[in-house]
Design an enzyme around this catalytic site. Structure first.
Site, PDB file in Angstrom:
ATOM      1  CD  GLN A 115      16.847 -16.629 -17.032  1.00 31.45           C
ATOM      2  OE1 GLN A 115      16.051 -17.403 -16.522  1.00 31.45           O
ATOM      3  NE2 GLN A 115      17.503 -15.710 -16.344  1.00 31.45           N
ATOM      4  CB  CYS A 142      16.694 -11.557 -13.691  1.00 25.89           C
ATOM      5  SG  CYS A 142      16.683 -12.598 -15.157  1.00 25.89           S
ATOM      6  CG  LEU A 143      19.838 -16.720 -11.848  1.00 23.54           C
ATOM      7  CD1 LEU A 143      19.689 -18.218 -12.064  1.00 23.54           C
ATOM      8  CD2 LEU A 143      20.831 -16.445 -10.726  1.00 23.54           C
ATOM      9  CG  HIS A 171      13.092 -15.168 -18.613  1.00 22.47           C
ATOM     10  ND1 HIS A 171      14.020 -14.252 -19.058  1.00 22.47           N
ATOM     11  CD2 HIS A 171      13.233 -15.208 -17.263  1.00 22.47           C
ATOM     12  CE1 HIS A 171      14.685 -13.754 -18.017  1.00 22.47           C
ATOM     13  NE2 HIS A 171      14.227 -14.317 -16.921  1.00 22.47           N
ATOM     14  CG  HIS A 221      11.241 -13.507 -13.108  1.00 26.29           C
ATOM     15  ND1 HIS A 221      11.843 -12.418 -12.522  1.00 26.29           N
ATOM     16  CD2 HIS A 221      12.183 -14.051 -13.921  1.00 26.29           C
ATOM     17  CE1 HIS A 221      13.082 -12.300 -12.990  1.00 26.29           C
ATOM     18  NE2 HIS A 221      13.313 -13.297 -13.831  1.00 26.29           N
ATOM     19  CD  GLU A 222      12.294 -17.932 -14.009  1.00 30.82           C
ATOM     20  OE1 GLU A 222      12.844 -17.922 -15.130  1.00 30.82           O
ATOM     21  OE2 GLU A 222      12.801 -17.375 -13.016  1.00 30.82           O
ATOM     22  N   GLY A 237      14.326 -19.613  -9.993  1.00 35.23           N
ATOM     23  CA  GLY A 237      13.787 -20.118 -11.250  1.00 35.23           C
ATOM     24  C   GLY A 237      14.735 -19.825 -12.394  1.00 35.23           C
TER      25      GLY A 237
HETATM   26 ZN    ZN Z   1      14.919 -13.938 -15.019  1.00 32.29          ZN
END
Ligand code: ZN
Length: 196
Positions: A51, A93-94, A141, A137-138, A46
């Site tokens: 991000q 997480c990216l 953000h 998670h997303e 995701g």
């Molecule tokens: Zn993340």
């Protein structure tokens, strides 16, 4: 469209609250395409707009593991309608390259959002599924909340962050989740699949 540079942990904009989308303009369509291009290029599950440097309430998820099982889902102005249960989730997480840690999540979520055409939809993610955890998670953000804020052991998480050359935990952001933690301890855990 294009693969974007990921905003890394430590950048203040990752802690900002993102703004609602008022119109599915060309800009939003391009943003969503960029999110997918970047997500697939980096093999993530995701990715949220902040991000890639856009503080707007948009994220994309694809829990498909190969081209045959691709299942892209776009969430615009999402709202979590219901959350239940508790589960340990081993996440990355990216925005935190190669850093994984155990976090607390709800087992089940029901979410409402708009798709890329601006049509509302409601989605129920199966209990404990990768999708249920990725949505949480997303979604976080968009409110400037990061997965490490849900960590089950801050010392373990700090160790991982330091090993990967990342900033330590921002303790002001840690979320107190005593009830979730108790429920995780008291419920048998299923097999864990990484989220990132
Ligand atoms: Zn993340």
């Amino acid at each position: 469209m294009s693969v974007k540079k990921i905003v890394k942990y430590g950048t203040p904009s990752l802690r900002e609250k993102s703004k609602e989308v008022h119109k599915i303009s060309k800009k939003i369509q391009i943003l969503v395409e960029d999110l997918y291009d970047t997500l697939y290029a980096l093999n993530g599950v995701g990715l949220a707009a902040p991000q890639i440097g856009e503080n707007l309430r948009v994220f994309v998820i694809d829990v498909g593991t190969d081209p045959k099982t691709m299942n892209p889902i776009t969430f615009i102005n999402p709202k979590i309608l219901k959350k239940e249960g508790a589960i340990n989730s081993y996440e990355g997480c990216l925005s935190f390259p190669d850093a994984y840690t155990n976090v607390r999540r709800y087992k089940y979520v029901k979410v409402k959002a708009l798709d890329i055409k601006g049509r509302p939809f409601i989605l129920e993610a199966k209990e404990g599924s990768l999708l249920a955890r990725a949505i949480q998670h997303e979604f976080d953000h968009l409110d400037g909340i990061l997965f490490i804020d849900h960590c089950r052991n801050r010392f373990e998480t700090d160790k991982v962050l330091s090993e990967k050359g990342l900033n330590p935990i921002e303790s002001d952001f840690l979320i107190d989740e005593k009830e979730l933690e108790e429920e995780i301890i008291n419920t048998p855990q299923e097999e864990d699949k990484k989220v990132d």
